[in-house]
Enzyme design. Structure first.
Site, PDB file in Angstrom:
ATOM      1  CG  ASP A 513      -2.293   0.477   0.936  1.00 10.43           C
ATOM      2  OD1 ASP A 513      -2.362   1.572   0.358  1.00 10.43           O
ATOM      3  OD2 ASP A 513      -3.281  -0.172   1.287  1.00 10.43           O
ATOM      4  CG  ASP A 576     -10.014   1.406  -0.745  1.00 11.44           C
ATOM      5  OD1 ASP A 576      -8.964   1.610  -1.379  1.00 11.44           O
ATOM      6  OD2 ASP A 576     -10.032   1.001   0.426  1.00 11.44           O
TER       7      ASP A 576
END
Ligand code: GAL
Length: 761
Positions: A513, A576
């Site tokens: 990430d 997301d």
């Protein structure tokens, strides 16, 4: 028709309130007139503050698309509006005012006339003081901000100008007030009604579909009485073929159960629940949709599916499971395997390690009592991994931070038991939540700096071994800063050690990430964005194991242009995803500029799948996507050569979702060895046509309908560069449709797709 027992409900929830008394005058539109500024200042909440120099802004799209590209941090929105007391006159209930601000990415603290009104979608008490705690909330970007105030609340200035100010904090990806349709109005009767239809499953038995669900009256003083009309309606023709009316009588805070059953036709249908209140004639309309199955049941005879090409580095552990449908037991063969590899004939697992670089042409065979199937398979021993997009499961969209070892093992078992492996699903990936949380007082690493797992993951090596024993790959997650996005220990300055730990646990896949690296990056320049990924890539090359490298930095700095150069096998192109049409369609239909960067070994990742029971843990719900939206999801992701990572609780996998995930002709588009991402060829009104070039010289075509209504559409072949007569196959139904020249006419369901393969060769 096959009898189904589908343990789920697919639905869309549209609570449309049609107030027959003075329909429009009872709502004020808050759509236009907003002012905007970047930064933060408590004065901005005050009516006296002069915002005349601020810029205008729209509230139906994020600020990124309005000239504030890549902006993260604080920003303020302000609007001035007179709230007339006449609003109260035409409504039945005269007690509360509702201020609807739509959805805000990520967090908000909203004010009326200098006082806090609400925080991240929850009403705020009158004495609440502004602070910064609201900005630590994550994943609220998709939540409606519907704030209510009693009509006597001194924060409202009736018949005078009111100032509404919204303090937004965005922490990555897109930001701002973005969903539109902002309003001020009185709270209506329908707002006291809630339904659990979306958590109740349809049952399919003896040719009938049936459902039991309840409506709840959330008012503690009002009795709600009316009639509930249940209507089953074909989505394409709008023909109603079942109707039933029931009495609804809901005492304060009570629930009432409703059941209905109708002849199932396995076609796209709506079920409309229309509740009309006796005293006001106000209506609540909820629209449900019934799942319908398209993928035919696979034959009992063997058929080999899955990736036709597979890459591994020389000398590194090799693992490939032959994916084949057909009745078990089966016997597998693989002719011409290179030195170092062996096949387990009972399971079809090929393992070992190959020292010599090269391309090896293998003949795979699967046999059972019904016959045998053969298929060509290429092993490429070289530098490249992920020669086709990864296909697997990831814990995030279902379990979020509540993932544990049992849930991971249970998912791996379902891959085997429900036959997902027979269709090429191969990876079981743990997302965030396996490390020690940053808040804990416990050590996060051992004395040598080696990362420790939390108590939910007592033994990663054993977990990895048990996943491999099933013939599956094992994936894990980390971040380049000190903490992951969920606040767990991340890899900053321990990259090599972490890579070594992963290797010792048998990890095959790393999702890396961006979270908490912001503080280390000097700026948002490309070298700074690349730096942490280069560091981890170097670490991954120093270990004795191949790890597919997945970058998760939401597309920053057009990652598709340089993701491959920092060793990425795939990279997220967006923020997301969530299980709504707005999220799915915004992400999916915007994968255009990155198309040319997708190729074997390097894939654009529009985020994980949101079908089945999802919820980001610990409590889950059935995907809020309708059946047609789910067909769109899988079709579009397959056309895009996207990594396919199932995000649902596999132990609750229902027949519809299983069917959706196991259509070999659809999955073959995703896994096509040519690795060309589909391109958007036609955008006409709300129809989009996407075309993907395939290895065999033919094309796959998705005709998508983004409209709320079904659309008739004629595809002119000249618009997609086809001049010859062509044979067309419907991929979901796995059926040839016929031979056509010049054009093809079809009707596409709302938010649905017609997915075709056209044979030009
Ligand atoms: C987000 C990422 C999600 C998930 C989450 C974990 O940044 O986009 O997919 O990995 O972090 O905290």
């Amino acid at each position: 028709m096959k009898l189904l027992n589908i343990y789920k409900v697919i639905f869309i929830f549209i609570a449309i309130t049609a107030n027959f008394i003075g329909a429009q005058q009872d709502v004020l539109q808050l759509e236009k007139g907003w002012k905007f500024v970047q930064g933060d200042n408590p004065q901005y909440s005050l009516p006296s503050y002069d915002d005349s120099k601020w810029k205008n802004i729209l509230v139906d799209r994020e600020w990124e698309v309005q000239g504030y590209q890549d902006y993260d941090g604080y920003a303020w929105y302000r609007i001035k509006i007179i709230i007339p007391s006449s609003l109260k006159n035409n409504t039945f209930l005269k007690d509360s005012l509702e201020i609807f601000l739509g959805k805000i990415d990520d967090c908000d603290q909203s004010f009326i006339n200098g006082k806090i009104l609400g925080i991240n979608g929850k009403n705020a008490a009158i004495d609440k003081q502004a602070d910064d705690s609201f900005k630590t909330a994550r994943y609220y970007y998709n939540r409606n901000r519907r704030y209510t105030l009693s009509v006597n609340d001194p924060r409202i200035l009736w018949d005078k100008e009111n100032l509404i100010a919204v303090r937004v904090y965005d922490q990555g990806g897109k930001g701002g007030i973005y969903s539109g349709d902002l309003t001020i109005g009185m709270v209506k009767l329908v707002e006291y009604i809630s339904s659990n239809h979306d958590h109740c499953v349809f049952n399919f038995d003896k040719g009938n579909a049936s459902k039991t669900f309840s409506l709840k009256n959330n008012s503690n003083s009002l009795t709600l009485k009316g009639k509930l009309l249940i209507q089953v309606q074909n989505k394409l023709t709008k023909k109603i073929y079942f109707e039933e009316k029931k009495d609804a009588n809901l005492a304060p805070l009570s629930s009432q159960m409703f059941s209905y059953s109708f002849k199932n036709r396995n076609e796209p249908v709506y079920v409309n629940y229309i509740l009309e209140f006796d005293n006001t004639k106000e209506r609540a309309i909820i629209v449900d949709e019934v799942p319908y199955v398209l993928t035919p049941v696979p034959s009992l005879k063997p058929k080999i599916n899955g990736a036709k090409v597979y890459g591994q580095r020389p000398g590194k552990p090799f693992l490939y499971s032959i994916a084949a449908t057909g009745e078990d037991p089966m016997i597998f063969e693989a002719a011409n395997l290179p030195d170092g590899l062996k096949i387990d004939r009972k399971t079809g697992i090929i393992s070992g390690s190959v020292l010599n670089k090269g391309e090896y042409s293998i003949k795979l065979e699967a046999k059972n009592k019904y016959g045998a199937a053969k298929s060509d398979f290429k092993i490429v021993i070289g530098e490249m991994l992920a020669l086709t997009p990864p296909m697997g499961w990831n814990s995030w969209n279902c379990w979020g931070l509540s993932v544990d070892q049992e849930k991971v093992i249970a998912s791996a078992k379902v891959f085997k038991q429900k036959g997902l492996m027979k269709h090429g699903w191969t990876s079981i990936n743990i997302d965030d939540g396996w490390e020690i949380t940053g808040r804990s007082q416990d050590p996060k690493r051992d004395a040598d700096g080696k990362i420790l797992c939390n108590s939910k993951f007592p033994n990663m090596k054993t977990l990895g071994d048990s996943i491999h024993a099933l013939g599956l790959k094992f994936g894990i997650y980390s971040s380049p800063g000190e903490l992951t996005c969920g606040g767990y220990t991340a890899s900053y300055q321990h990259e090599l050690q972490d890579a070594q730990s992963y290797a010792s646990w048998g990890v095959d896949y790393l999702k890396y990430d961006w979270c908490s690296y912001e503080t280390h990056a000097k700026d948002r320049s490309i070298p700074e964005l690349q730096k942490p990924y280069i560091v981890m890539n170097e670490a991954l090359h120093k270990i004795d194991r191949d790890i597919v490298y997945s970058l998760c930095q939401y597309g920053n700095g057009n990652v598709w242009e340089w993701g491959a150069s920092v060793g990425g096998n795939l990279w997220r192109t967006t923020g997301d995803i969530t299980d709504t049409w707005s999220s799915l369609s915004t992400i999916g239909f915007n994968q255009t500029v990155n198309a040319k960067y997708a190729k074997p070994g390097n894939w654009n990742d529009p985020d994980m799948l949101v079908v089945g029971w999802v919820g980001w843990g610990p409590s889950l719900h059935p995907s809020r996507l309708t059946p047609d939206e789910q067909y769109t999801h899988i079709s579009l992701w397959s056309l895009l050569s996207a990594p396919l990572l199932i995000g649902c609780d596999l132990t609750r996998l229902d027949d519809f979702t299983l069917n959706l995930l196991t259509n070999d002709e659809v999955l073959a588009l995703d896994q096509d060895p040519l690795g060309k991402q589909a391109v958007q060829k036609i955008v006409k009104d709300n129809i989009q046509v996407w075309v993907k070039e395939l290895q065999d010289g033919n094309k796959a075509i998705g005709i998508f309908n983004l409209d709320k209504e079904p659309q008739k559409y004629t595809l002119n072949f000249s618009d997609i560069d086809i001049n010859a007569k062509i044979k067309i196959r419907d991929l979901w139904r796995q059926k040839d449709i016929g031979t056509f020249s010049g054009k093809y006419e079809t009707t596409v369901p709302s938010h649905g797709v017609i997915l075709l393969k056209v044979f030009t060769k």
